[in-house]
Design an enzyme around this catalytic site. Structure first.
Site, PDB file in Angstrom:
ATOM      1  N   ASP A  34       0.820  -1.220   0.000  1.00 23.07           N
ATOM      2  CA  ASP A  34       0.000   0.000   0.000  1.00 23.07           C
ATOM      3  C   ASP A  34       0.853   1.269   0.000  1.00 23.07           C
ATOM      4  O   ASP A  34       0.335   2.363   0.208  1.00 23.07           O
ATOM      5  CB  ASP A  34      -0.945   0.005   1.211  1.00 23.07           C
ATOM      6  CG  ASP A  34      -0.194  -0.024   2.521  1.00 23.07           C
ATOM      7  OD1 ASP A  34       1.063   0.017   2.489  1.00 23.07           O
ATOM      8  OD2 ASP A  34      -0.840  -0.066   3.574  1.00 23.07           O
ATOM      9  N   ASP A 184      18.005  36.044  -9.045  1.00 24.81           N
ATOM     10  CA  ASP A 184      17.101  36.865  -8.225  1.00 24.81           C
ATOM     11  C   ASP A 184      17.850  37.326  -6.978  1.00 24.81           C
ATOM     12  O   ASP A 184      18.979  36.894  -6.732  1.00 24.81           O
ATOM     13  CB  ASP A 184      15.808  36.106  -7.867  1.00 24.81           C
ATOM     14  CG  ASP A 184      16.072  34.779  -7.181  1.00 24.81           C
ATOM     15  OD1 ASP A 184      17.101  34.668  -6.484  1.00 24.81           O
ATOM     16  OD2 ASP A 184      15.268  33.852  -7.344  1.00 24.81           O
ATOM     17  N   LYS A 207      13.684  39.404  -9.927  1.00 27.61           N
ATOM     18  CA  LYS A 207      12.671  38.481 -10.465  1.00 27.61           C
ATOM     19  C   LYS A 207      11.307  38.795  -9.870  1.00 27.61           C
ATOM     20  O   LYS A 207      11.192  39.030  -8.672  1.00 27.61           O
ATOM     21  CB  LYS A 207      13.098  37.055 -10.084  1.00 27.61           C
ATOM     22  CG  LYS A 207      12.143  35.963 -10.485  1.00 27.61           C
ATOM     23  CD  LYS A 207      12.747  34.578 -10.259  1.00 27.61           C
ATOM     24  CE  LYS A 207      12.433  34.012  -8.895  1.00 27.61           C
ATOM     25  NZ  LYS A 207      12.961  32.642  -8.706  1.00 27.61           N
ATOM     26  N   GLY A 240      12.071  27.453 -14.987  1.00 30.26           N
ATOM     27  CA  GLY A 240      11.584  28.743 -15.502  1.00 30.26           C
ATOM     28  C   GLY A 240      12.514  29.905 -15.162  1.00 30.26           C
ATOM     29  O   GLY A 240      12.823  30.738 -16.033  1.00 30.26           O
TER      30      GLY A 240
HETATM   31  C1  R5P Z   1      13.288  30.654  -5.537  1.00 31.19           C
HETATM   32  O1  R5P Z   1      13.471  31.774  -5.142  1.00 31.19           O
HETATM   33  C2  R5P Z   1      14.412  29.670  -5.710  1.00 31.19           C
HETATM   34  O2  R5P Z   1      15.622  30.172  -5.263  1.00 31.19           O
HETATM   35  C3  R5P Z   1      14.553  29.225  -7.153  1.00 31.19           C
HETATM   36  O3  R5P Z   1      14.919  30.344  -7.954  1.00 31.19           O
HETATM   37  C4  R5P Z   1      13.255  28.674  -7.675  1.00 31.19           C
HETATM   38  O4  R5P Z   1      12.679  27.802  -6.754  1.00 31.19           O
HETATM   39  C5  R5P Z   1      13.495  27.947  -8.968  1.00 31.19           C
HETATM   40  O5  R5P Z   1      12.272  27.453  -9.409  1.00 31.19           O
HETATM   41  P1  R5P Z   1      11.990  27.227 -10.957  1.00 31.19           P
HETATM   42  O6  R5P Z   1      13.128  26.387 -11.482  1.00 31.19           O
HETATM   43  O7  R5P Z   1      10.674  26.506 -10.982  1.00 31.19           O
HETATM   44  O8  R5P Z   1      11.919  28.571 -11.604  1.00 31.19           O
END
Ligand code: R5P
Length: 318
Positions: A34, A184, A207, A240
């Site tokens: 399970d 970011d 970002k 992304g």
């Molecule tokens: C968010 O601030 C993290 O540091 C990464 O930049 C984020 O989680 C990356 O996610 P993704 O690859 O989906 O853009």
């Protein structure tokens, strides 16, 4: 000292054991039909686990990792308490209680991104998981956790360690970049550490996250014409963030763009998507992934040593 892990964590746990110069014990893990998990410590390993400091290496990702971590810590707790009682009456059933320490080393702390209540009524998942784990060990080591603050607030011994020196080493031997970019503001500290260690130029983007799959970067002039650039982040999930940053770099004249991170989650076809925008993707083995090219046992060992020093525990390492 002994390093303990399930088989799924063997590569990183054995790197850590090698760094610490100690034994690595693998725990039997399996799943019932399970899907519920089962763990067992082999009889021949019980003695070492009772009488030495134990470092458990386990992730809180995917969800089954949380359960597995809790079961491992509880099982070791019973052994330490001398509670070996079992249904088959196999002796010994009881042993004296011993008082050795248990540390938990978490290469990838899943749920770390929900580190605050963004809207009323939300759970602070990172805090919830941290509280659960801290009730079953004497200290935690986290590798490149997304935002340490939420765990610092727990008032529990935690060491935050980073694999950025290992990323820098790997990149200087392979890519030899001219420029490091943080995609970011959240990744500035980590990415700038890599730039500094390698003597590279550095910048960052701003970002704006529209939703879990969509992000936008504020326009910014980057001095990257003819340069090899590495985008450094703590984790890559859908890819992304990296794809958008890579687009900006190409538009501004970068000749080669790479992505590097500690945690390669690579969800939903992220790698083929990333490879449409970047020349290569580099990750550590903090969790199993197809781009694990950077060993991070050394980074975990630094965290173990730091925590031991902070707690004033004598260490066989010194
Ligand atoms: C968010 O601030 C993290 O540091 C990464 O930049 C984020 O989680 C990356 O996610 P993704 O690859 O989906 O853009």
């Amino acid at each position: 000292m002994v390093v303990v892990s399930s088989t799924s964590m063997t590569p990183i746990a054995s790197q850590l054991a090698q760094e610490l110069g100690c034994q690595h014990v693998t725990i039997e893990t399996r799943r019932f039909p399970d899907t519920e998990g089962y763990i067992r410590i082999a009889t021949e390993d019980i003695d070492a686990i009772r009488h030495e400091r134990v470092i458990v290496v386990s992730n809180t990702f995917p969800d089954s990792g949380i359960v597995e971590t809790l079961l491992i810590l509880d099982c070791i707790g019973d052994l330490r308490n001398g509670d070996l009682s079992n249904y088959s009456n196999i002796e010994p059933q009881l042993l004296p209680k011993v008082d050795e320490q248990i540390l938990l080393a978490i290469p990838y702390f899943g749920y770390s991104r929900q580190d605050k209540r963004f809207k009323p009524g939300e759970v602070i998942s990172a805090k919830a998981i941290g509280k659960l784990l801290s009730s079953k060990c004497n200290g935690i080591i986290c590798l490149d956790i997304h935002a340490p603050k939420v765990l610092e607030e727990l008032d529990f011994p935690i060491a935050f360690t980073t694999a950025m020196p290992e990323l820098a080493d790997h990149l200087s031997q392979t890519v030899k970049p001219d420029f490091i970019l943080s995609p970011d503001k959240g990744a500035i500290e980590r990415a700038s550490m890599v730039a500094e260690l390698m003597g590279c130029e550095f910048s960052y983007l701003e970002k704006v996250r529209i939703d879990a799959r969509t992000i936008r970067h504020e326009a910014k002039d980057l001095d990257v014409v003819g340069k090899k650039v590495v985008i450094v982040d703590d984790m890559i999930a859908t890819g992304g963030t990296i794809c958008r940053a890579a687009e900006a770099l190409r538009e501004q004249g970068a000749i080669e763009v790479h992505a590097a991170c500690s945690h390669g989650l690579f969800t939903g076809g992220a790698i083929p998507r990333l490879l449409r925008y970047v020349d290569d993707v580099h990750a550590t083995g903090s969790l199993e992934n197809a781009r694990d090219v950077i060993p991070c046992g050394k980074a975990l060992a630094r965290g173990v040593r730091e925590l031991e020093q902070r707690l004033g525990w004598s260490s066989k390492l010194e």
